[in-house]
Write an enzyme that holds these catalytic residues in place. Structure first.
Site, PDB file in Angstrom:
ATOM      1  N   ASP A  11     -52.542  11.943 -21.237  1.00 18.66           N
ATOM      2  CA  ASP A  11     -51.218  12.482 -21.546  1.00 18.66           C
ATOM      3  C   ASP A  11     -50.771  13.385 -20.399  1.00 18.66           C
ATOM      4  O   ASP A  11     -51.443  14.369 -20.086  1.00 18.66           O
ATOM      5  CB  ASP A  11     -51.303  13.284 -22.858  1.00 18.66           C
ATOM      6  CG  ASP A  11     -49.941  13.744 -23.347  1.00 18.66           C
ATOM      7  OD1 ASP A  11     -48.922  13.213 -22.854  1.00 18.66           O
ATOM      8  OD2 ASP A  11     -49.911  14.631 -24.214  1.00 18.66           O
ATOM      9  N   MET A  12     -49.665  13.026 -19.764  1.00 22.45           N
ATOM     10  CA  MET A  12     -49.154  13.846 -18.665  1.00 22.45           C
ATOM     11  C   MET A  12     -48.696  15.194 -19.223  1.00 22.45           C
ATOM     12  O   MET A  12     -48.154  15.263 -20.318  1.00 22.45           O
ATOM     13  CB  MET A  12     -47.995  13.143 -17.972  1.00 22.45           C
ATOM     14  CG  MET A  12     -48.350  11.774 -17.394  1.00 22.45           C
ATOM     15  SD  MET A  12     -49.687  11.853 -16.184  1.00 22.45           S
ATOM     16  CE  MET A  12     -48.876  12.786 -14.886  1.00 22.45           C
ATOM     17  N   ASP A 105     -45.163   8.637 -20.783  1.00 22.43           N
ATOM     18  CA  ASP A 105     -46.134   9.519 -20.126  1.00 22.43           C
ATOM     19  C   ASP A 105     -47.484   9.614 -20.822  1.00 22.43           C
ATOM     20  O   ASP A 105     -48.259  10.513 -20.521  1.00 22.43           O
ATOM     21  CB  ASP A 105     -45.534  10.918 -19.963  1.00 22.43           C
ATOM     22  CG  ASP A 105     -45.611  11.721 -21.243  1.00 22.43           C
ATOM     23  OD1 ASP A 105     -45.369  11.133 -22.313  1.00 22.43           O
ATOM     24  OD2 ASP A 105     -45.926  12.907 -21.185  1.00 22.43           O
ATOM     25  N   GLU A 106     -47.793   8.710 -21.732  1.00 26.31           N
ATOM     26  CA  GLU A 106     -49.133   8.756 -22.318  1.00 26.31           C
ATOM     27  C   GLU A 106     -49.590   7.367 -22.731  1.00 26.31           C
ATOM     28  O   GLU A 106     -48.762   6.491 -23.013  1.00 26.31           O
ATOM     29  CB  GLU A 106     -49.208   9.719 -23.511  1.00 26.31           C
ATOM     30  CG  GLU A 106     -48.283   9.395 -24.638  1.00 26.31           C
ATOM     31  CD  GLU A 106     -48.415  10.378 -25.809  1.00 26.31           C
ATOM     32  OE1 GLU A 106     -49.536  10.552 -26.314  1.00 26.31           O
ATOM     33  OE2 GLU A 106     -47.395  10.946 -26.198  1.00 26.31           O
TER      34      GLU A 106
HETATM   35 MG   LIG Z   1     -47.034  14.398 -22.337  1.00 24.31          MG
END
Ligand SMILES: [Mg+2]
Length: 382
Positions: A11-12, A105-106
Site C-alpha cells: 500500500d503506497m 495504489d495498493e
Molecule cells: Mg495507500
C-alpha cells in the site's frame, strides 16, 4: 497438510499527496491536501503532515479548510498518478505473476511457491519496498502474511514506510490485542454495537459464541469471526480473470448532498476505469451502489451499447444512474462496478454486421430477462 500461503499487501503511503511532494520539493514536510477544490469537493488523500490536524480522506473539503487552513491545497492530477501507478504495477509483476490490484495504489501479491526462487519469501518485503523507492522515489507499506486479511492488516500496522510480517504461528497472538475496528469490512456502527457488548478486541471477538454475533453482524457474522481468528481463504485474483470489476468506499463520515456524492463517484470512476484499462478490459454493464446512513441499500445498473473503459464514459453512466436513484439521505457507502467484461479493443475493431446483430440479440435477451436495469447480484464478493 495444507500448504502455507504467502500473501503480500503493498500500500503506497498517502499516494496522491506523496506524488505531489515528489514533484514539488517545496511541498515536502508540509501539510498537502489533494481533492476536489470546488465548493463541495472531498479530500482524496492528504499528507501525513495534514493528518496530524485530523484531516482524512473522504472528508468534505470545507472541514479540511477549517482544521488546517495553512495546508497546500491541490487539485488532483490523475494522469500523473496513473503514470506512477503504472511503474509500480510493473514492479509488482516482477515479484509475482499473481497480482490483484485493489486500487491505483495498493495490491495483493501471491508469493506462494516463490520459496524455491527467493529462498526466504519474507526477504521479498524489504526488496519490493526498495525497488519502489528507487524507481519512483516513493514509500510503500508492506504486509506479509498467510492470507489476504492478515496481509492487509499488517501493512496498516506501521504506516508510513512500514514492513510487518505476520507468521501463521503468531497470527492469533498478534491480532488478539488489536481493537475490533482493525477488521476490514467491519463498519463503525458494527464496532460500536460490539463495544456495547463489551467486545473491544479482536481476541474477544474470536472467542465469542457465533450465535451472539448473528443479531449484530447479520449474515457476515461467521466470516467476521473467522477473520478475528486470523482465518481467510480468499484467493488472490488478478483483474484479467474477473467477471466484474469494481470499487467501493465506506466513508468515515456520511456524505451529504448530491454534488459531494458525485465528486466521490468521479474518484471511484477514475479508479475503476484505470483498473479496466490496466487489465485490458471493457465492460457492458455499469452498476451504482449506494448505502445510506440508515443502511438502506440502493443498487441500479445500466447496459451500454458499446463496451466502455474510459473514466468519462463511466461517469456519464453513473450520473444517469444517480439521477434515477435520486436519494436524499446522507450516504455511508458508494460503489461503482462494471460487469459483462470483454477484452478491450473489441470495441475499436469495427463490428461487422453479423457480429453486431449477434451482440444485439444477446443484449436484448439479457434486457428481456432482467429488465432494462439489471439489478446485479453478488456485489462485493471480495
Ligand atoms: Mg495507500
Amino acid at each position: 497438510m495444507v500448504r502455507q500461503r504467502y500473501i503480500m499487501h503493498v500500500d503506497m503511503d498517502a499516494f496522491f499527496a506523496s506524488v505531489e511532494q515528489l514533484d514539488h520539493p517545496e511541498y515536502r514536510g508540509k501539510p498537502v491536501i489533494v481533492g476536489g477544490l470546488s465548493g463541495r469537493g472531498v479530500v482524496s488523500t492528504c499528507s501525513y503532515e495534514a493528518r496530524k490536524f485530523g484531516v482524512h480522506s473522504a472528508m468534505p473539503m470545507a472541514t479540511a479548510h477549517r482544521l488546517c487552513p495553512q495546508a497546500i491545497y491541490v487539485q488532483g492530477r490523475y494522469g500523473r498518478y496513473q503514470e506512477v501507478s503504472r511503474e509500480i504495477r510493473k514492479i509488482f509483476q516482477e515479484f509475482s505473476p499473481l497480482v490483484e490490484p485493489l486500487s491505483i495504489d495498493e495490491a495483493f501479491l501471491d508469493l506462494t511457491g516463490m520459496e524455491a526462487l527467493a529462498g526466504d519469501v519474507y526477504a521479498l518485503g524489504p526488496k519490493i519496498k526498495q525497488a519502489i523507492r528507487e524507481r519512483t522515489g516513493l514509500t510503500a507499506s508492506v504486509g506479509l502474511a498467510p492470507n489476504k486479511f492478515l496481509a492487509k492488516l499488517a501493512s496498516d500496522l506501521r504506516k508510513p514506510d512500514g514492513m510487518v510480517i505476520i507468521r501463521p504461528e503468531e497470527a492469533a497472538a498478534t491480532i488478539a490485542p488489536l481493537p475490533v475496528g482493525r477488521i476490514f469490512g467491519l463498519g463503525q456502527r458494527s464496532v460500536a454495537a460490539l463495544e456495547k457488548m463489551g467486545i473491544r478486541t479482536i481476541g474477544q471477538l474470536a472467542a465469542c459464541d457465533p450465535r451472539l454475533l448473528r443479531p449484530l453482524l447479520g449474515k457476515n457474522a461467521e466470516e467476521i469471526r473467522n477473520r478475528a481468528q486470523g482465518l481467510d481463504s480468499r484467493p488472490v485474483v488478478p483483474d484479467e480473470q474477473r467477471k466484474s470489476l469494481g470499487k467501493e468506499n465506506t466513508f468515515p463520515v456520511d456524505l451529504v448532498g448530491m454534488e459531494t456524492c458525485l465528486g466521490a463517484l468521479w474518484d471511484l470512476c477514475q479508479q475503476v476505469g484505470w483498473r479496466l484499462r490496466c487489465a485490458g478490459l471493457s465492460g457492458c454493464t455499469v452498476t451504482l451502489k449506494v448505502k445510506t446512513g440508515t443502511f438502506q441499500l440502493l443498487t441500479r445498473s445500466r447496459m451500454v451499447e458499446e463496451p466502455l473503459s474510459q473514466d468519462e464514459e463511466l461517469m456519464e453512466q453513473i450520473r444517469l444512474l444517480a439521477r434515477q436513484l435520486s436519494w436524499s439521505q446522507p450516504v455511508r457507502l458508494l460503489g461503482v462496478s462494471v460487469s459483462h467484461l470483454v477484452p478491450a479493443g473489441s470495441q475499436s475493431l469495427a463490428l461487422d454486421d453479423e457480429r453486431r446483430q449477434k451482440r444485439n440479440q444477446a443484449l436484448d435477451a439479457l434486457k428481456q430477462r432482467f429488465g432494462e436495469d439489471i439489478i446485479r447480484k453478488g456485489w462485493g464478493k471480495r
